[in-house]
Design a protein around this motif. Structure first.
Motif, PDB file in Angstrom:
ATOM      1  N   VAL A 150      -8.923   7.785  -2.124  1.00 22.09           N
ATOM      2  CA  VAL A 150      -8.766   6.625  -1.518  1.00 22.09           C
ATOM      3  C   VAL A 150     -10.210   6.090  -1.249  1.00 22.09           C
ATOM      4  N   ARG A 189      -1.002   3.381   6.810  1.00 22.67           N
ATOM      5  CA  ARG A 189      -0.408   3.376   5.534  1.00 22.67           C
ATOM      6  C   ARG A 189      -1.174   4.153   4.523  1.00 22.67           C
ATOM      7  N   LEU A 190      -2.484   4.069   4.393  1.00 23.22           N
ATOM      8  CA  LEU A 190      -3.424   4.833   3.531  1.00 23.22           C
ATOM      9  C   LEU A 190      -3.383   6.126   4.040  1.00 23.22           C
ATOM     10  N   ASN A 191      -3.552   6.507   5.262  1.00 20.31           N
ATOM     11  CA  ASN A 191      -3.312   7.786   5.616  1.00 20.31           C
ATOM     12  C   ASN A 191      -2.278   8.758   5.169  1.00 20.31           C
ATOM     13  N   SER A 242      -1.587   8.949   2.161  1.00 21.26           N
ATOM     14  CA  SER A 242      -2.048   9.334   0.781  1.00 21.26           C
ATOM     15  C   SER A 242      -2.558  10.658   0.516  1.00 21.26           C
ATOM     16  N   LEU A 269       0.968  -1.281   0.033  1.00 18.03           N
ATOM     17  CA  LEU A 269       0.091   0.055  -0.002  1.00 18.03           C
ATOM     18  C   LEU A 269       0.883   1.379   0.123  1.00 18.03           C
ATOM     19  N   CYS A 270       2.135   1.150   0.325  1.00 17.74           N
ATOM     20  CA  CYS A 270       2.935   2.327   0.473  1.00 17.74           C
ATOM     21  C   CYS A 270       3.311   3.190  -0.571  1.00 17.74           C
ATOM     22  N   ILE A 279     -10.595   9.974   3.549  1.00 19.21           N
ATOM     23  CA  ILE A 279     -10.700   8.730   3.046  1.00 19.21           C
ATOM     24  C   ILE A 279     -12.092   8.246   3.154  1.00 19.21           C
ATOM     25  N   GLY A 313       0.244   9.185  -4.370  1.00 13.87           N
ATOM     26  CA  GLY A 313      -1.054   9.827  -4.362  1.00 13.87           C
ATOM     27  C   GLY A 313      -2.004   9.468  -5.445  1.00 13.87           C
ATOM     28  N   ALA A 338       0.153   5.180  -1.804  1.00 12.44           N
ATOM     29  CA  ALA A 338      -0.250   6.374  -1.002  1.00 12.44           C
ATOM     30  C   ALA A 338       0.812   7.452  -1.298  1.00 12.44           C
ATOM     31  N   GLN A 339       2.033   7.101  -1.332  1.00 15.37           N
ATOM     32  CA  GLN A 339       3.182   7.897  -1.745  1.00 15.37           C
ATOM     33  C   GLN A 339       2.986   8.705  -3.042  1.00 15.37           C
TER      34      GLN A 339
END
Length: 407
Positions: free
Chosen positions: A337, A329-331, A333, A266-267, A377, A273, A270-271
């Motif tokens: 999402v 991990r999603l936070n 982004s 997921l990273c 999200i 975007g 997210a990174q």
């Protein structure tokens, strides 16, 4: 006329190098020999000698020659990778052929793995067979591996036919292969699946394809998720419908299990975007080989997926901890999402009365996601099982909605 890079240790594999060089010339291509040896005298002249390779990598030959073997191999791998990359970027080579035993394979394939997907790579190796993991040879690259059958200790009837086939194969890839992966034009969606999520993800994927989007699917059992994350980071995938997060389970247990090797799932998305539709499909079990079973295996509960692999249940606190990691991990982004949660089960065999049915745990997962995910999200929960056809339709609809609004 295509140029084929030949990578081998010219101090010990000079018979084979000479044979392959002559064979490639006879086929009608240009051989370019790279000497990656770290040992004694070299009885055959390479087109790019080892001294030049290590200098390109920022070392002196004396530093390599005097280093412990493991350190010398590591440095030679780095240097060979830089040389291969430079040759490829300049258009000086069209394919690469490596050959040898363990030392040659380690250096050659480490360098090959830095080349882009689609660039022809073939490794003829003594370790490309037997009870070994492909990760030792190909990693997450598209290296073609050919067992050498015999050890490399001089030419013989078997070595001749194997290396002749290898030369023909690599020349064929150089002359007739598809080339590098084409650049992204519009949206290219990555998605994840495995046997326990296959039907639903495939239904969603077909709907994405029918809408005219490009889609690439990955088997979520270690290398698949790792490769998808790498392609996202490189910009080769610019949207993701990540519905099978099973690889986060072996990561939780330190890499244990059949699906291990895809850390930091997921990273990348997210990174970067990019638009993301995410579902924690398959995080409620771990796939273990017989020698990896937990001491409390019977208490946990498990079933045999096949003769070599179990599907072992996770405790509730483990599932909830993985859920927290997903949210964190999603936070990170900066893109759009949407998280989907099927309240009726996260995989096959999770309907009421079935082995992996855990409705109370999923309710607690919902609570964690509601309180942990940042406000922008979107969390959507459905009174459906992951394997319901309708859930696949929802996943595709949510993905298309994000793509239509852009990011």
């Amino acid at each position: 006329m295509k140029t084929i890079a030949i990578m081998a240790c010219c101090d010990t594999k000079y018979h084979e190098v000479r044979y392959v060089r002559e064979k490639i010339s006879a086929i009608g291509c240009v051989p370019l020999v790279l000497d990656i040896s770290t040992g004694g005298d070299v009885p055959i002249k390479a087109d790019i000698p080892r001294e030049q390779i290590v200098t390109t990598g920022g070392y002196t030959w004396e530093a390599i020659r005097s280093a412990p073997k493991d350190e010398a191999l590591s440095k030679m791998s780095q240097c060979a990778a830089r040389v291969l990359t430079e040759l490829r970027e300049k258009g000086s080579i069209d394919a690469v052929l490596g050959m040898g035993g363990l030392q040659n394979t380690v250096v050659c394939t480490a360098a090959m793995q830095t080349l882009p997907l689609g660039f022809p790579k073939l490794m003829v190796s003594t370790i490309a067979s037997g009870n070994r993991y492909f990760n030792d040879v190909v990693g997450d690259s598209d290296i073609a591996a050919m067992p050498s059958i015999v050890d490399f200790a001089g030419m013989n009837a078997v070595a001749e036919v194997i290396l002749s086939n290898a030369c023909a194969a690599v020349v064929g890839m150089a002359n007739y292969g598809g080339g590098l992966i084409r650049e992204v034009a519009g949206w290219r969606v990555g998605t994840t699946l495995m046997g326990i999520t296959n039907d639903t993800v495939m239904h969603a994927a077909n709907l994405i394809l029918e809408a005219g989007m490009e889609l690439i699917s990955f088997h979520s059992t270690g290398v698949g998720g790792r490769t998808m994350e790498k392609m996202i980071a490189q910009g080769s995938i610019n949207a993701v419908m990540d519905l099978t997060l099973h690889e986060m389970t072996p990561e939780y247990f330190g890499g244990l299990g059949y699906g291990g090797g895809a850390n930091n799932r997921l990273c990348a998305g997210a990174q970067k975007g990019i638009p993301m539709v995410v579902c924690p499909g398959g995080i409620d079990f771990i796939c273990l080989r017989p020698g990896e079973l937990f001491e409390d295996e019977e208490k946990r509960g498990y079933n045999w997926h096949n003769a070599a692999l179990t599907h072992t249940k996770l405790y509730e606190h483990e599932i909830l901890s993985i859920t927290e990691t997903i949210a964190k991990r999603l936070n990170v982004s900066t893109g759009k999402v949407t998280v989907l949660l099927p309240m009726g089960g996260l995989r096959t065999m999770s309907r009421p009365g079935e082995f992996f049915n855990k409705p109370e745990t999923i309710q607690k997962m919902k609570g964690i996601l509601e309180t942990t995910l940042k406000p922008d999200i979107v969390l959507k929960c459905f009174d459906l099982n992951f394997m319901d056809k309708e859930f696949g339709e929802i996943a595709a609809k949510e993905m298309l909605a994000l793509l239509q609004t852009g990011n």
